[in-house]
Scaffold this motif. Structure first.
Motif, short mmCIF file in Angstrom:
data_model
loop_
_atom_site.label_atom_id
_atom_site.label_comp_id
_atom_site.label_asym_id
_atom_site.label_seq_id
_atom_site.Cartn_x
_atom_site.Cartn_y
_atom_site.Cartn_z
N ARG A 1 0.81 -1.22 0.00
CA ARG A 1 0.00 0.00 0.00
C ARG A 1 0.84 1.27 0.00
O ARG A 1 0.32 2.37 0.21
CB ARG A 1 -0.99 0.02 1.17
CG ARG A 1 -2.08 -1.04 1.07
CD ARG A 1 -3.12 -0.88 2.16
NE ARG A 1 -2.57 -1.14 3.48
CZ ARG A 1 -2.46 -2.37 4.00
NH1 ARG A 1 -2.86 -3.42 3.32
NH2 ARG A 1 -1.96 -2.55 5.20
N SER A 2 2.14 1.15 -0.23
CA SER A 2 3.02 2.32 -0.23
C SER A 2 3.30 2.80 -1.65
O SER A 2 3.29 2.01 -2.60
CB SER A 2 4.34 2.00 0.45
OG SER A 2 4.16 1.78 1.83
N ILE A 3 3.58 4.07 -1.77
CA ILE A 3 3.97 4.69 -3.04
C ILE A 3 5.46 5.01 -2.96
O ILE A 3 5.87 5.81 -2.11
CB ILE A 3 3.16 5.96 -3.30
CG1 ILE A 3 1.66 5.63 -3.38
CG2 ILE A 3 3.63 6.65 -4.58
CD1 ILE A 3 0.77 6.84 -3.43
N PRO A 4 6.31 4.38 -3.79
CA PRO A 4 7.75 4.62 -3.70
C PRO A 4 8.19 5.83 -4.52
O PRO A 4 7.51 6.25 -5.45
CB PRO A 4 8.33 3.33 -4.29
CG PRO A 4 7.33 2.96 -5.36
CD PRO A 4 5.98 3.37 -4.81
N PRO B 1 -0.48 6.34 2.44
CA PRO B 1 -1.37 7.39 2.94
C PRO B 1 -2.16 6.92 4.15
O PRO B 1 -2.68 5.80 4.18
CB PRO B 1 -2.28 7.68 1.74
CG PRO B 1 -2.17 6.49 0.86
CD PRO B 1 -0.81 5.92 1.07
N THR B 2 -2.25 7.79 5.16
CA THR B 2 -3.03 7.48 6.35
C THR B 2 -4.22 8.43 6.50
O THR B 2 -5.29 8.01 6.92
CB THR B 2 -2.17 7.55 7.62
OG1 THR B 2 -1.56 8.86 7.71
CG2 THR B 2 -1.07 6.50 7.59
N ALA B 3 -4.04 9.70 6.14
CA ALA B 3 -5.15 10.65 6.18
C ALA B 3 -6.16 10.31 5.08
O ALA B 3 -5.80 9.86 4.00
CB ALA B 3 -4.63 12.08 5.99
N ARG C 1 -5.73 8.96 1.10
CA ARG C 1 -6.14 7.62 0.67
C ARG C 1 -7.07 7.70 -0.54
O ARG C 1 -7.00 6.86 -1.44
CB ARG C 1 -6.83 6.87 1.81
CG ARG C 1 -5.93 6.55 2.99
CD ARG C 1 -6.51 5.45 3.86
NE ARG C 1 -7.85 5.77 4.36
CZ ARG C 1 -8.09 6.38 5.51
NH1 ARG C 1 -7.08 6.75 6.29
NH2 ARG C 1 -9.31 6.63 5.91
N VAL C 2 -7.92 8.71 -0.57
CA VAL C 2 -8.85 8.87 -1.67
C VAL C 2 -8.16 9.45 -2.91
O VAL C 2 -8.49 9.08 -4.05
CB VAL C 2 -10.02 9.79 -1.24
CG1 VAL C 2 -10.94 10.09 -2.42
CG2 VAL C 2 -10.81 9.14 -0.11
N LEU C 3 -7.19 10.33 -2.69
CA LEU C 3 -6.48 11.00 -3.79
C LEU C 3 -4.98 10.74 -3.68
O LEU C 3 -4.22 11.60 -3.23
CB LEU C 3 -6.76 12.51 -3.75
CG LEU C 3 -8.23 12.93 -3.91
CD1 LEU C 3 -8.38 14.41 -3.64
CD2 LEU C 3 -8.74 12.58 -5.30
N PRO C 4 -4.52 9.55 -4.07
CA PRO C 4 -3.09 9.23 -3.95
C PRO C 4 -2.18 10.16 -4.75
O PRO C 4 -1.00 10.26 -4.46
CB PRO C 4 -3.01 7.79 -4.45
CG PRO C 4 -4.25 7.57 -5.25
CD PRO C 4 -5.29 8.42 -4.62
N ALA C 5 -2.74 10.85 -5.75
CA ALA C 5 -1.92 11.81 -6.50
C ALA C 5 -1.37 12.90 -5.59
O ALA C 5 -0.30 13.45 -5.85
CB ALA C 5 -2.75 12.42 -7.63
N LEU C 6 -2.10 13.20 -4.51
CA LEU C 6 -1.61 14.20 -3.56
C LEU C 6 -0.35 13.71 -2.85
O LEU C 6 0.53 14.51 -2.52
CB LEU C 6 -2.69 14.52 -2.53
CG LEU C 6 -3.92 15.27 -3.02
CD1 LEU C 6 -4.91 15.47 -1.88
CD2 LEU C 6 -3.52 16.62 -3.62
#
Length: 215
Positions: A31-34, A181-183, A187-192
Motif C-alpha cells: 500500500r506504499s507509493i515509492p 497514505p493514512t489521512a 487515501r482517496v487522492l493518492p496523487a496528492l
C-alpha cells in the motif's frame, strides 16, 4: 527480491529499512507509493565533506521549510539502528557509537535512534510528523540516514538521504522514500501523496546542492 519485514515498535510501519532495498521502486511495501531521485551536486572531497556536515545537521529538513523541535538522541549508547545489505540481510552499522555533536543552535546532529518532531507545510499540504532515525551511515565516501514515521503524519513510511563520493570524484545525493497514505484525503487522492513527495524532494535538493537552479 522482495524484502521481508522487520518490526520496530517505535515506528508505525513494518518494513523498517526498506529504503535501502535495491528493488524498492518495483516492490514497495504494501500500500506504499515509492519514490527515488539522485542528483550530482558537485565533485571532490571538500564538496562531499561540506554536504555531509550539512546533511547530518538537518539542513535538508530545515532547508525544506520544516521546523524541528524536541530532538531527542537515543536514550542509551548501544542503539545503532538497523541496516541491510543489497540482498536484504541485516548488517552491522557503519558506526556503533559516536561522540554527540551539536550545531550552532545546540541541536544534536543526526544519530541512530534519535527522535524528532517536524512541523511545516508543502504547498498547503501537511508535512508534520514525529520521526525516528532508523539508521545513520558515516563512512569515508558514504554518509546518510533514514527517517521513519512514528506518528502524527498524513502518511506512514520512511525516507532516506545518502551522499556518495564516487571513485570518479563526483558527489551524488540520493533521496528514496515510500509513503502509505493514512489521512483520508490522501487515501482517496493518492496523487496528492506523489505531489507532496515531489515538492519535498525539490526542497531537499535545494537545501543540499549549490548547483540547484530554479529553472
Amino acid at each position: 527480491m522482495r524484502r521481508g519485514t522487520f518490526r520496530d515498535e517505535t515506528v508505525d510501519y513494518a518494513a523498517v529499512g526498506a529504503t535501502q532495498a535495491p528493488d524498492l521502486m518495483h516492490y514497495p511495501p504494501e500500500r506504499s507509493i515509492p519514490a527515488e531521485e539522485s542528483w550530482r551536486i558537485g565533485s571532490g572531497e571538500a564538496r562531499f565533506q561540506s554536504a555531509s556536515d550539512a546533511l547530518l545537521s538537518w539542513a535538508a529538513q530545515r532547508g525544506a521549510g520544516l521546523e524541528l523541535s524536541d530532538v531527542r538522541p537515543a536514550a542509551g549508547p548501544m542503539y545503532s539502528g538497523v541496516g541491510f545489505d543489497a540482498e536484504g540481510n541485516p548488517v552491522a552499522p557503519s558506526r556503533l557509537e559516536a561522540d554527540q555533536r551539536f550545531d550552532s543552535d545546540g541541536t544534536p546532529y543526526v544519530g541512530a535512534g534519535t527522535t524528532v518532531r517536524v512541523d511545516g507545510r508543502v504547498r498547503g499540504m501537511s508535512a508534520g510528523a514525529e520521526l525516528r532515525v532508523i539508521f545513520s551511515i558515516e563512512e569515508p565516501r558514504r554518509v546518510g540516514f533514514a527517517l521513519g514515521t512514528v506518528g502524527g503524519s498524513v502518511v506512514s513510511g520512511e525516507e532516506s538521504f545518502v551522499l556518495q563520493w564516487l571513485d570518479n570524484d563526483e558527489v551524488w545525493f540520493t533521496v528514496r522514500a515510500f509513503d502509505a497514505p493514512t489521512a483520508f484525503v490522501y487515501r482517496v487522492l493518492p496523487a496528492l501523496v506523489r505531489r507532496r513527495r515531489r515538492e519535498l524532494f525539490t526542497r531537499y535538493l535545494r537545501a543540499i546542492s549549490p548547483l540547484y537552479a530554479t529553472n
